[in-house]
Design a protein around this motif. Structure first.
Motif, PDB file in Angstrom:
ATOM      1  N   TRP A 149       1.153  -1.459   0.273  1.00  0.00           N
ATOM      2  CA  TRP A 149       0.413   0.030   0.273  1.00  0.00           C
ATOM      3  C   TRP A 149       0.740   1.625  -0.528  1.00  0.00           C
ATOM      4  O   TRP A 149       2.029   1.185   1.052  1.00  0.00           O
ATOM      5  CB  TRP A 149      -1.047  -0.394   1.680  1.00  0.00           C
ATOM      6  N   ASN A 150       0.187   2.351  -0.521  1.00  0.00           N
ATOM      7  CA  ASN A 150       0.743   4.305  -0.541  1.00  0.00           C
ATOM      8  C   ASN A 150       0.796   3.640   1.647  1.00  0.00           C
ATOM      9  O   ASN A 150      -0.351   3.857   2.165  1.00  0.00           O
ATOM     10  CB  ASN A 150       0.621   4.997  -0.844  1.00  0.00           C
ATOM     11  N   ALA A 191       5.650  -4.293   4.500  1.00  0.00           N
ATOM     12  CA  ALA A 191       4.868  -5.253   4.619  1.00  0.00           C
ATOM     13  C   ALA A 191       3.454  -3.917   4.434  1.00  0.00           C
ATOM     14  O   ALA A 191       3.036  -3.334   5.791  1.00  0.00           O
ATOM     15  CB  ALA A 191       4.602  -6.571   5.172  1.00  0.00           C
ATOM     16  N   ASN A 192       2.065  -5.274   4.439  1.00  0.00           N
ATOM     17  CA  ASN A 192       1.404  -4.501   4.780  1.00  0.00           C
ATOM     18  C   ASN A 192       1.010  -4.711   5.852  1.00  0.00           C
ATOM     19  O   ASN A 192       0.838  -6.567   6.206  1.00  0.00           O
ATOM     20  CB  ASN A 192      -0.105  -4.857   4.125  1.00  0.00           C
ATOM     21  N   ALA A 193      -0.113  -4.417   6.984  1.00  0.00           N
ATOM     22  CA  ALA A 193      -0.132  -4.998   8.170  1.00  0.00           C
ATOM     23  C   ALA A 193      -1.536  -4.038   8.860  1.00  0.00           C
ATOM     24  O   ALA A 193      -1.928  -2.993   8.181  1.00  0.00           O
ATOM     25  CB  ALA A 193       1.061  -3.909   9.435  1.00  0.00           C
ATOM     26  N   THR A 194      -2.225  -4.603   9.871  1.00  0.00           N
ATOM     27  CA  THR A 194      -3.650  -4.576   9.726  1.00  0.00           C
ATOM     28  C   THR A 194      -3.314  -4.495  11.420  1.00  0.00           C
ATOM     29  O   THR A 194      -3.415  -5.605  12.009  1.00  0.00           O
ATOM     30  CB  THR A 194      -4.493  -5.509   9.369  1.00  0.00           C
ATOM     31  N   LEU A 195      -3.636  -3.719  12.717  1.00  0.00           N
ATOM     32  CA  LEU A 195      -3.517  -3.319  14.171  1.00  0.00           C
ATOM     33  C   LEU A 195      -5.106  -3.339  14.440  1.00  0.00           C
ATOM     34  O   LEU A 195      -6.136  -2.773  14.060  1.00  0.00           O
ATOM     35  CB  LEU A 195      -3.181  -2.089  14.489  1.00  0.00           C
ATOM     36  N   ASP A 196      -5.014  -5.109  14.815  1.00  0.00           N
ATOM     37  CA  ASP A 196      -7.307  -4.774  15.427  1.00  0.00           C
ATOM     38  C   ASP A 196      -7.245  -4.960  16.244  1.00  0.00           C
ATOM     39  O   ASP A 196      -6.222  -3.981  17.587  1.00  0.00           O
ATOM     40  CB  ASP A 196      -7.068  -5.727  14.923  1.00  0.00           C
ATOM     41  N   ASP A 197      -8.301  -4.579  17.040  1.00  0.00           N
ATOM     42  CA  ASP A 197      -9.009  -4.000  18.111  1.00  0.00           C
ATOM     43  C   ASP A 197      -8.260  -4.213  19.672  1.00  0.00           C
ATOM     44  O   ASP A 197      -7.710  -4.015  20.451  1.00  0.00           O
ATOM     45  CB  ASP A 197     -10.531  -4.193  18.642  1.00  0.00           C
ATOM     46  N   GLY A 236      -6.599  -0.815  12.736  1.00  0.00           N
ATOM     47  CA  GLY A 236      -6.509  -0.163  11.364  1.00  0.00           C
ATOM     48  C   GLY A 236      -5.681  -0.096  10.393  1.00  0.00           C
ATOM     49  O   GLY A 236      -4.789  -1.113  11.074  1.00  0.00           O
ATOM     50  N   GLN A 237      -5.404   0.155   9.122  1.00  0.00           N
ATOM     51  CA  GLN A 237      -4.397  -0.660   7.911  1.00  0.00           C
ATOM     52  C   GLN A 237      -3.387   0.190   7.936  1.00  0.00           C
ATOM     53  O   GLN A 237      -3.746   1.655   8.186  1.00  0.00           O
ATOM     54  CB  GLN A 237      -5.272  -0.996   6.710  1.00  0.00           C
ATOM     55  N   TYR A 238      -2.354  -0.448   7.931  1.00  0.00           N
ATOM     56  CA  TYR A 238      -0.706  -0.069   7.820  1.00  0.00           C
ATOM     57  C   TYR A 238       0.238  -0.290   7.434  1.00  0.00           C
ATOM     58  O   TYR A 238      -0.033  -1.442   6.912  1.00  0.00           O
ATOM     59  CB  TYR A 238      -0.578   0.396   9.543  1.00  0.00           C
ATOM     60  N   VAL A 239       1.162   1.211   6.648  1.00  0.00           N
ATOM     61  CA  VAL A 239       1.792  -0.082   6.163  1.00  0.00           C
ATOM     62  C   VAL A 239       3.232  -0.367   7.336  1.00  0.00           C
ATOM     63  O   VAL A 239       3.815   0.553   7.678  1.00  0.00           O
ATOM     64  CB  VAL A 239       2.981   0.992   4.983  1.00  0.00           C
ATOM     65  N   MET A 240       3.865  -0.983   6.820  1.00  0.00           N
ATOM     66  CA  MET A 240       5.247  -1.776   8.175  1.00  0.00           C
ATOM     67  C   MET A 240       6.369  -1.739   7.882  1.00  0.00           C
ATOM     68  O   MET A 240       6.407  -2.378   6.432  1.00  0.00           O
ATOM     69  CB  MET A 240       4.757  -3.025   8.893  1.00  0.00           C
ATOM     70  N   LEU A 241       6.837  -1.157   8.267  1.00  0.00           N
ATOM     71  CA  LEU A 241       8.559  -0.740   7.765  1.00  0.00           C
ATOM     72  C   LEU A 241       9.471  -1.265   8.766  1.00  0.00           C
ATOM     73  O   LEU A 241       9.148  -0.801  10.068  1.00  0.00           O
ATOM     74  CB  LEU A 241       8.966   0.519   7.635  1.00  0.00           C
ATOM     75  N   GLY A 242       9.624  -2.470   8.709  1.00  0.00           N
ATOM     76  CA  GLY A 242      11.265  -3.174   9.430  1.00  0.00           C
ATOM     77  C   GLY A 242      11.979  -2.841   9.619  1.00  0.00           C
ATOM     78  O   GLY A 242      12.600  -3.144   8.230  1.00  0.00           O
ATOM     79  N   VAL A 243      12.594  -2.396  10.540  1.00  0.00           N
ATOM     80  CA  VAL A 243      14.305  -2.793  10.675  1.00  0.00           C
ATOM     81  C   VAL A 243      14.751  -3.431  11.376  1.00  0.00           C
ATOM     82  O   VAL A 243      14.665  -3.267  13.072  1.00  0.00           O
ATOM     83  CB  VAL A 243      15.193  -0.806  10.767  1.00  0.00           C
TER      84      VAL A 243
END
Length: 789
Positions: free
Chosen positions: A380-381, A415-421, A433-440
């Motif tokens: 996602w953007n 990667a695309n990620a969803t953080l739930d309740d 909601g929906q997030y873009v995950m950047l992992g280092v």
């Protein structure tokens, strides 16, 4: 009625007369063989309500209602045959009310066995009856309650621990029906480990010995699943005999989980509050620091413009300016942590950004660090400040490099990620909601738990002195929060560290950044009002603007600025600090200034915005900001960008351009010789006019009313009278006439908010200047006066 002597004598033998007559707690009286009342005591009068004269001679049945008509005769028959009748039942008082009576009737017989009558003992036990009924109701309610309860497993055990009853809660919690469990030993609910350790038997022994056993532990349902139970076992006795146990079991798995969740949430909240407090502190420090840096940078660049041609001076000035740049970077990191960095977010493709950074990262990390990028398909953007995200990635990569002194591997993951309740329930300020995950991720030394707890704090570092500021992770933390995202840290000693940055997803289209060539240093001639409470910063800014050719007015606070705006002097641009002392906030001052001068451009500057013009991490719409510390090049470019952009607003009055007096030395020297008297009853207007004159090195005499002006004219020779037209006590024209009487060679210039006709000014030379006027217009007028001399 005459009492039968033998009946009375026998009656007194059963119940002594003195006691009978004096007692009021019991109704005690005698009946004849056929049931007629022949004696009466005080107790009968109190309990049943009859005085003696109304009840003596009346039948015993008088005390019963018609519905109980057969009871009196049956009672007397029972007493006659058995010698005694005992019962409880309802009886009626004189007033018609009923009470619950305990009745004892004794047959009175002499030694020969003849029936002489009856002795009756009646006691009001209504309270006892009520208590009894309440107990029965309570027992019934308890049975119904226990059977209907579904939150608790409530059941009975016999003295050997076998189940003898089973409620709905037991069926729900443990999963067994009543037919499956009755007669079973309660130990079947325990885990195999507890059964082997003898826990069930010890529980019963403790209840038998202490009367109650209470504990928490794991229990097993019919389907084999386990739950955490709170258990109470109460021993039940009849006298000294143990007859069984009452057992209550509650499933507290959710409660335990909720307690653990609460503890974790409280810890997260405490951490968030601590970071918020640190953010406010560092933001305030950055504000003052940036003001100091602005003074340094401005003066260094002014020195560079004058002495930069000489090699030795150029080198030292360059080193000093580079040090200011390092300080500015440090302040920027502090602001990022405090979530006070004004962001300019755009829609970006994070994969493309990571690819663009590849060469820079490889140069920064060196050959001993292997870099691997992993990008998920269909990424996602996100909408973030591209420049700040690049800084975050670079800082995290450098932290990872420092954690791998002997080399290692750095993995950058998108990667695309969803953080739930469930996830966000324990994390303050994060939305599901929906997030873009950047992992280092690095393969370095890792962090201890104690280090991880402080890792995001500014200036906290485990590196040796001189190797890092401790602001890399804190900057990333502030950037994530301000961007509406989330950051998480995972680490283990000897196994490396992972930082995961979650940035909100957007469905918007990517905006490609435009690359612009470095602009030339551009000058101007417009009038700028500088509003700055730090006098050192103010002085530096005025000098920078003057060196760029601008006419500059200055104010120490918002109130002074508004006074200058209302004076009528033309202003092209308002250049103001965001954070100002006083009653009027800087943004409010700017709004009022624009209302007074609709074409006015406004440029804010600050080292710390305090959410005055930044909300949700973004500049308010239509707001222009130049963050401190800025270079002369940045200032010049920003001013021309705003002043040359006529599409946004039209000036209240066209600014007349003028030739810089530096290029016309002869005319300037003539103007420098002018002796000017400025007259205006408005102090702010007079101050602003005087400052404009001082820009050309002209020190003017000042008067706030015509009478003071005439006094000065009597004491000093004056070349030019600059006077407002409308003043109390005396108009400007009247002042001009009287001034010319004193000094006939005087040149008069009228200042007015109204357009003056030629006829109004002809007799005084026909020179006028309409408010608001610009610095250039004022200089044009003075040149005209100079040329006429």
């Amino acid at each position: 009625m005459q009492v039968q002597p033998k009946l009375q004598s026998l009656f007194n033998a059963v119940w002594p007369k003195l006691w009978v007559d004096s007692t009021e707690d019991c109704s005690i009286f005698a009946l004849s063989p056929d049931g007629i009342v022949v004696t009466w005591n005080r107790g009968g009068e109190r309990i049943q309500g009859y005085p003696p004269d109304e009840i003596l001679g009346q039948p015993f049945s008088r005390f019963y209602s018609s519905e109980c008509a057969g009871i009196p005769d049956a009672a007397l028959q029972e007493a006659m045959h058995s010698g005694r009748y005992v019962s409880e039942g309802w009886q009626r008082r004189k007033d018609g009310s009923s009470f619950w009576a305990s009745v004892v009737i004794t047959a009175l017989r002499p030694p020969d066995g003849r029936l002489l009558g009856y002795g009756v003992f009646v006691q009001d036990v209504s309270e006892k009856r009520a208590a009894h009924d309440a107990v029965l109701r309570s027992e019934r309610s308890f049975r119904l309650l226990v059977q209907g309860v579904t939150d608790y497993a409530i059941f009975m055990l016999n003295s050997d621990g076998l189940v003898t009853s089973w409620n709905a809660g037991a069926r729900r919690i443990k999963g067994y029906s009543e037919s499956e469990i009755l007669g079973s030993h309660f130990s079947r609910f325990y885990t195999p480990e507890d059964r082997a350790a003898g826990v069930p038997n010890r529980a019963l022994e403790s209840a038998r010995r202490e009367g109650r056993f209470e504990a928490e532990g794991w229990r097993v349902r019919k389907d084999g699943t386990r739950f955490l139970a709170h258990v109470i076992i109460d021993a039940i006795h009849e006298g000294d005999q143990l007859v069984g146990f009452a057992k209550i079991t509650r499933d507290i798995t959710e409660r335990r989980r909720a307690a653990e969740l609460l503890a974790k949430t409280q810890l997260e909240l405490f951490q968030a509050q601590k970071m918020e407090a640190l953010g406010k502190l560092t933001g305030g420090v950055a504000h003052d620091f940036n003001n100091v840096l602005q003074v340094l940078r401005g003066n260094l660049e002014l020195l560079e413009s004058r002495h930069g041609r000489e090699a030795w001076s150029r080198e030292r000035l360059g080193s000093a300016i580079a040090a200011v740049d390092r300080g500015a970077k440090l302040a920027s990191q502090l602001l990022a942590f405090g979530r006070q960095q004004p962001l300019a977010p755009i829609v970006i493709n994070p994969a493309r950004l990571l690819r663009d950074l590849d060469d820079l990262l490889r140069r920064a990390l060196g050959e001993t660090i292997e870099i691997e990028s992993v990008v998920a398909g269909g990424l996602w953007n996100t909408v973030v400040d591209r420049h700040q995200l690049e800084n975050v990635i670079l800082n995290l990569a450098i932290n990872a490099r420092d954690a791998m002194p002997d080399g290692g591997k750095l993995t950058l993951e998108l990667a695309n990620a969803t953080l739930d309740d469930d996830y966000v329930a324990v994390v303050p300020d994060v939305h599901a909601g929906q997030y873009v995950m950047l992992g280092v991720t690095d393969t370095g030394t890792g962090m201890s738990k104690e280090v991880m707890e402080r890792a995001f704090e500014p200036f906290f570092t485990t590196k040796s002195e001189g190797h890092g500021t401790g602001l890399g992770l804190s900057m990333a933390y502030g950037f994530a929060k301000q961007s509406g995202g989330h950051i998480r840290l995972y680490s283990e000693i000897g196994h490396g560290t992972t930082v995961r940055l979650y940035l909100p997803r957007t469905t918007g289209e990517v905006i490609e950044p435009t690359v612009r060539p470095a602009p030339l240093l551009r000058h101007g001639s417009e009038t700028i009002l500088v509003v700055e409470d730090d006098l050192e910063v103010q002085s530096t800014v005025v000098a920078l603007l003057t060196s760029l050719g601008y006419a500059v007015l200055k104010a120490n606070d918002a109130e002074q600025a508004l006074a200058i705006v209302s004076s009528g002097i033309h202003i092209d641009l308002l250049f103001t600090d965001v954070v100002m002392p006083g009653r009027i906030r800087s943004p409010d001052m700017a709004k009022r200034a624009v209302q007074a001068l609709p074409g006015l451009k406004v440029l804010f500057t600050s080292g710390y915005t305090q959410n005055a013009i930044v909300h949700g991490g973004r500049l308010d719409p239509g707001v222009s900001l130049l963050s401190k510390p800025y270079t002369r090049q940045q200032l010049a470019a920003k001013l021309r960008q705003m002043l040359d952009d006529d599409s946004k607003s039209i000036s209240a009055q066209p600014t007349q351009s003028y030739v810089n007096p530096v290029s016309q030395e002869g005319q300037r020297r003539e103007m420098d010789k002018l002796r000017i008297l400025a007259v205006d009853d408005d102090p702010a207007s007079l101050d602003a006019l005087s400052e404009l004159l001082e820009l050309e090195g002209i020190k003017a005499l000042r008067a706030q009313n015509p009478r003071a002006a005439l006094e000065l004219l009597r004491l000093h020779h004056v070349d030019v009278l600059l006077t407002d037209v409308f003043m109390p006590d005396m108009t400007g024209r009247e002042l001009a006439q009287r001034a010319l009487d004193l000094q006939p060679s005087l040149a008069v210039v009228f200042l007015s908010g109204d357009q003056l006709s030629q006829d109004d000014t002809a007799q005084f030379g026909g020179i006028s200047l309409r408010k608001p006027y610009s610095f250039g217009q004022l200089m044009d007028v003075l040149r005209t006066v100079t040329n006429r001399r």
